[in-house]
Scaffold this motif. Structure first.
Motif, PDB file in Angstrom:
ATOM      1  N   ASP A 161       0.852  -1.178   0.000  1.00 44.92           N
ATOM      2  CA  ASP A 161       0.000   0.000   0.000  1.00 44.92           C
ATOM      3  C   ASP A 161       0.897   1.241   0.000  1.00 44.92           C
ATOM      4  O   ASP A 161       1.992   1.220   0.556  1.00 44.92           O
ATOM      5  CB  ASP A 161      -0.860  -0.012   1.270  1.00 44.92           C
ATOM      6  N   VAL A 162       0.456   2.319  -0.629  1.00 42.70           N
ATOM      7  CA  VAL A 162       1.214   3.572  -0.626  1.00 42.70           C
ATOM      8  C   VAL A 162       0.560   4.498   0.403  1.00 42.70           C
ATOM      9  O   VAL A 162      -0.648   4.729   0.347  1.00 42.70           O
ATOM     10  CB  VAL A 162       1.214   4.248  -2.018  1.00 42.70           C
ATOM     11  N   VAL A 163       1.368   5.002   1.335  1.00 42.52           N
ATOM     12  CA  VAL A 163       0.839   5.808   2.432  1.00 42.52           C
ATOM     13  C   VAL A 163       1.732   7.007   2.708  1.00 42.52           C
ATOM     14  O   VAL A 163       2.900   7.041   2.327  1.00 42.52           O
ATOM     15  CB  VAL A 163       0.713   4.977   3.733  1.00 42.52           C
ATOM     16  N   TRP A 164       1.145   7.986   3.386  1.00 38.65           N
ATOM     17  CA  TRP A 164       1.884   9.082   4.013  1.00 38.65           C
ATOM     18  C   TRP A 164       2.023   8.696   5.479  1.00 38.65           C
ATOM     19  O   TRP A 164       1.047   8.289   6.113  1.00 38.65           O
ATOM     20  CB  TRP A 164       1.103  10.387   3.949  1.00 38.65           C
ATOM     21  N   VAL A 165       3.210   8.843   6.028  1.00 39.06           N
ATOM     22  CA  VAL A 165       3.437   8.564   7.448  1.00 39.06           C
ATOM     23  C   VAL A 165       3.985   9.826   8.084  1.00 39.06           C
ATOM     24  O   VAL A 165       4.908  10.448   7.556  1.00 39.06           O
ATOM     25  CB  VAL A 165       4.434   7.398   7.640  1.00 39.06           C
ATOM     26  N   SER A 166       3.379  10.219   9.211  1.00 39.54           N
ATOM     27  CA  SER A 166       3.825  11.401   9.958  1.00 39.54           C
ATOM     28  C   SER A 166       4.165  10.986  11.380  1.00 39.54           C
ATOM     29  O   SER A 166       3.442  10.196  11.985  1.00 39.54           O
ATOM     30  CB  SER A 166       2.720  12.463  10.000  1.00 39.54           C
ATOM     31  N   GLY A 167       5.254  11.530  11.890  1.00 39.25           N
ATOM     32  CA  GLY A 167       5.659  11.230  13.258  1.00 39.25           C
ATOM     33  C   GLY A 167       7.057  11.749  13.505  1.00 39.25           C
ATOM     34  O   GLY A 167       7.526  12.659  12.828  1.00 39.25           O
ATOM     35  N   VAL A 168       7.724  11.138  14.455  1.00 38.49           N
ATOM     36  CA  VAL A 168       9.086  11.545  14.801  1.00 38.49           C
ATOM     37  C   VAL A 168      10.051  10.489  14.273  1.00 38.49           C
ATOM     38  O   VAL A 168       9.912   9.299  14.572  1.00 38.49           O
ATOM     39  CB  VAL A 168       9.254  11.718  16.325  1.00 38.49           C
ATOM     40  N   ILE A 169      11.006  10.938  13.464  1.00 40.56           N
ATOM     41  CA  ILE A 169      11.987  10.019  12.870  1.00 40.56           C
ATOM     42  C   ILE A 169      13.223   9.967  13.756  1.00 40.56           C
ATOM     43  O   ILE A 169      13.636  10.981  14.326  1.00 40.56           O
ATOM     44  CB  ILE A 169      12.329  10.434  11.418  1.00 40.56           C
ATOM     45  N   LYS A 170      13.774   8.763  13.908  1.00 41.92           N
ATOM     46  CA  LYS A 170      14.976   8.562  14.718  1.00 41.92           C
ATOM     47  C   LYS A 170      16.033   7.862  13.871  1.00 41.92           C
ATOM     48  O   LYS A 170      15.698   7.019  13.047  1.00 41.92           O
ATOM     49  CB  LYS A 170      14.656   7.710  15.944  1.00 41.92           C
ATOM     50  N   ALA A 181      16.831  -1.449   8.373  1.00 37.44           N
ATOM     51  CA  ALA A 181      16.346  -0.070   8.346  1.00 37.44           C
ATOM     52  C   ALA A 181      17.335   0.818   9.082  1.00 37.44           C
ATOM     53  O   ALA A 181      17.824   0.460  10.154  1.00 37.44           O
ATOM     54  CB  ALA A 181      14.970   0.030   8.991  1.00 37.44           C
ATOM     55  N   GLY A 182      17.610   1.985   8.508  1.00 36.28           N
ATOM     56  CA  GLY A 182      18.502   2.943   9.140  1.00 36.28           C
ATOM     57  C   GLY A 182      17.759   3.987   9.960  1.00 36.28           C
ATOM     58  O   GLY A 182      18.365   4.746  10.699  1.00 36.28           O
ATOM     59  N   TYR A 183      16.442   3.995   9.795  1.00 35.57           N
ATOM     60  CA  TYR A 183      15.606   4.964  10.510  1.00 35.57           C
ATOM     61  C   TYR A 183      14.416   4.241  11.135  1.00 35.57           C
ATOM     62  O   TYR A 183      13.934   3.248  10.592  1.00 35.57           O
ATOM     63  CB  TYR A 183      15.059   6.026   9.551  1.00 35.57           C
ATOM     64  N   ILE A 184      13.955   4.779  12.249  1.00 30.15           N
ATOM     65  CA  ILE A 184      12.713   4.323  12.877  1.00 30.15           C
ATOM     66  C   ILE A 184      11.815   5.545  12.977  1.00 30.15           C
ATOM     67  O   ILE A 184      12.253   6.616  13.395  1.00 30.15           O
ATOM     68  CB  ILE A 184      12.964   3.710  14.268  1.00 30.15           C
ATOM     69  N   LEU A 185      10.567   5.389  12.564  1.00 27.38           N
ATOM     70  CA  LEU A 185       9.611   6.490  12.629  1.00 27.38           C
ATOM     71  C   LEU A 185       8.473   6.083  13.556  1.00 27.38           C
ATOM     72  O   LEU A 185       7.774   5.096  13.288  1.00 27.38           O
ATOM     73  CB  LEU A 185       9.076   6.807  11.229  1.00 27.38           C
ATOM     74  N   GLU A 186       8.344   6.802  14.661  1.00 27.41           N
ATOM     75  CA  GLU A 186       7.235   6.593  15.595  1.00 27.41           C
ATOM     76  C   GLU A 186       6.055   7.362  15.020  1.00 27.41           C
ATOM     77  O   GLU A 186       6.005   8.587  15.112  1.00 27.41           O
ATOM     78  CB  GLU A 186       7.600   7.096  16.995  1.00 27.41           C
ATOM     79  N   ALA A 187       5.142   6.638  14.380  1.00 31.06           N
ATOM     80  CA  ALA A 187       4.084   7.270  13.592  1.00 31.06           C
ATOM     81  C   ALA A 187       2.871   7.635  14.431  1.00 31.06           C
ATOM     82  O   ALA A 187       2.290   6.781  15.091  1.00 31.06           O
ATOM     83  CB  ALA A 187       3.659   6.344  12.449  1.00 31.06           C
ATOM     84  N   GLY A 188       2.517   8.894  14.366  1.00 27.01           N
ATOM     85  CA  GLY A 188       1.281   9.374  14.970  1.00 27.01           C
ATOM     86  C   GLY A 188       0.132   9.305  13.987  1.00 27.01           C
ATOM     87  O   GLY A 188      -1.023   9.271  14.364  1.00 27.01           O
ATOM     88  N   GLN A 189       0.481   9.269  12.692  1.00 24.95           N
ATOM     89  CA  GLN A 189      -0.556   9.266  11.672  1.00 24.95           C
ATOM     90  C   GLN A 189      -0.072   8.513  10.432  1.00 24.95           C
ATOM     91  O   GLN A 189       1.054   8.708   9.981  1.00 24.95           O
ATOM     92  CB  GLN A 189      -0.926  10.695  11.290  1.00 24.95           C
ATOM     93  N   VAL A 190      -0.927   7.633   9.928  1.00 26.79           N
ATOM     94  CA  VAL A 190      -0.685   6.920   8.675  1.00 26.79           C
ATOM     95  C   VAL A 190      -1.957   7.112   7.852  1.00 26.79           C
ATOM     96  O   VAL A 190      -3.053   6.789   8.312  1.00 26.79           O
ATOM     97  CB  VAL A 190      -0.416   5.419   8.910  1.00 26.79           C
ATOM     98  N   GLU A 191      -1.801   7.641   6.643  1.00 24.71           N
ATOM     99  CA  GLU A 191      -2.974   7.881   5.818  1.00 24.71           C
ATOM    100  C   GLU A 191      -2.673   7.512   4.363  1.00 24.71           C
ATOM    101  O   GLU A 191      -1.518   7.542   3.945  1.00 24.71           O
ATOM    102  CB  GLU A 191      -3.421   9.343   5.917  1.00 24.71           C
ATOM    103  N   PRO A 192      -3.704   7.139   3.609  1.00 23.22           N
ATOM    104  CA  PRO A 192      -3.480   6.757   2.212  1.00 23.22           C
ATOM    105  C   PRO A 192      -2.851   7.888   1.418  1.00 23.22           C
ATOM    106  O   PRO A 192      -3.110   9.063   1.654  1.00 23.22           O
ATOM    107  CB  PRO A 192      -4.891   6.472   1.691  1.00 23.22           C
ATOM    108  N   TYR A 193      -2.016   7.510   0.477  1.00 30.42           N
ATOM    109  CA  TYR A 193      -1.390   8.473  -0.427  1.00 30.42           C
ATOM    110  C   TYR A 193      -2.420   8.768  -1.514  1.00 30.42           C
ATOM    111  O   TYR A 193      -2.866   7.884  -2.214  1.00 30.42           O
ATOM    112  CB  TYR A 193      -0.127   7.884  -1.036  1.00 30.42           C
ATOM    113  N   GLU A 194      -2.830   9.993  -1.601  1.00 36.76           N
ATOM    114  CA  GLU A 194      -3.846  10.380  -2.595  1.00 36.76           C
ATOM    115  C   GLU A 194      -3.245  11.388  -3.550  1.00 36.76           C
ATOM    116  O   GLU A 194      -2.521  12.233  -3.211  1.00 36.76           O
ATOM    117  CB  GLU A 194      -5.066  10.983  -1.910  1.00 36.76           C
TER     118      GLU A 194
END
Length: 194
Positions: A161-170, A181-194
């Protein structure tokens, strides 16, 4: 004794009105906080995750100049040697330390790790369709482990699935067994890519 609707009714309505004001205020504050977090999040492109000077494809270019890769068979030891070097470079791909603890937003393809078939609480986010199926998988700095906050996880419509992910990247490495993976993203929001 019969109770009048006077005091009890007025007190009940007053209590209900106060509760409604508080809950609406809290909801508005929560929505405002989410909007502020989204606004403050830096929208990243996949190239933004790669430090200057890193290019594992230089290995491929070097081998192509020396051996003309298109003329080698899959079993050729030189091709196998090159693939081993590329995979090692991808696994050790450096990250950008300045992105650590940055509010971020990025679009990509989902490779579920923890899922019930419709929702996922943990997945890899990768820049292109089919990543992690092909060998070698994408470089570590092009793979993000996403951990979805909240007990229900994110709705996933289908594999890749293609999504937008928002949160804090580490900037933290994680090895999923599928890819590193070189990054971990603690996602507060995942939404479809439109």
């Amino acid at each position: 004794m019969k109770h009048s609707t006077g005091w009890y009714s007025v007190a009940g309505k007053w209590l209900a009105a106060i509760m409604m004001m508080f809950s609406c205020g809290w909801l508005q504050a929560e929505t405002a906080a989410q909007t502020a977090a989204q606004t403050a999040a830096q929208t990243l492109e996949w190239a933004d995750l790669i430090p200057a000077g890193f290019d594992a494809d230089e290995i491929i270019d070097e081998y192509d100049r020396k051996y003309r890769l298109s003329e080698l068979s899959d079993e050729d030891p030189r091709l196998q040697e090159m693939m081993a070097k590329v995979e090692a470079a991808y696994q050790a791909a450096p990250v950008k330390p300045e992105l650590n603890n940055t509010p971020a937003r990025i679009a990509g393809y989902v490779v579920p790790l923890a899922t019930d078939g419709t929702r996922s609480s943990e997945f890899l986010l990768v820049p292109y369709f089919g990543a992690c199926i092909h060998v070698p998988p994408p470089p570590a700095n092009q793979t993000i482990l996403v951990r979805v906050q909240g007990p229900e996880g994110a709705a996933i419509r289908k594999l890749y699935d293609v999504v937008w992910v928002s949160g804090v990247i580490k900037t933290q490495f994680f090895d999923s067994g599928i890819a590193r993976a070189g990054y971990i993203l603690e996602a507060g929001q995942v939404e479809p890519y439109e």
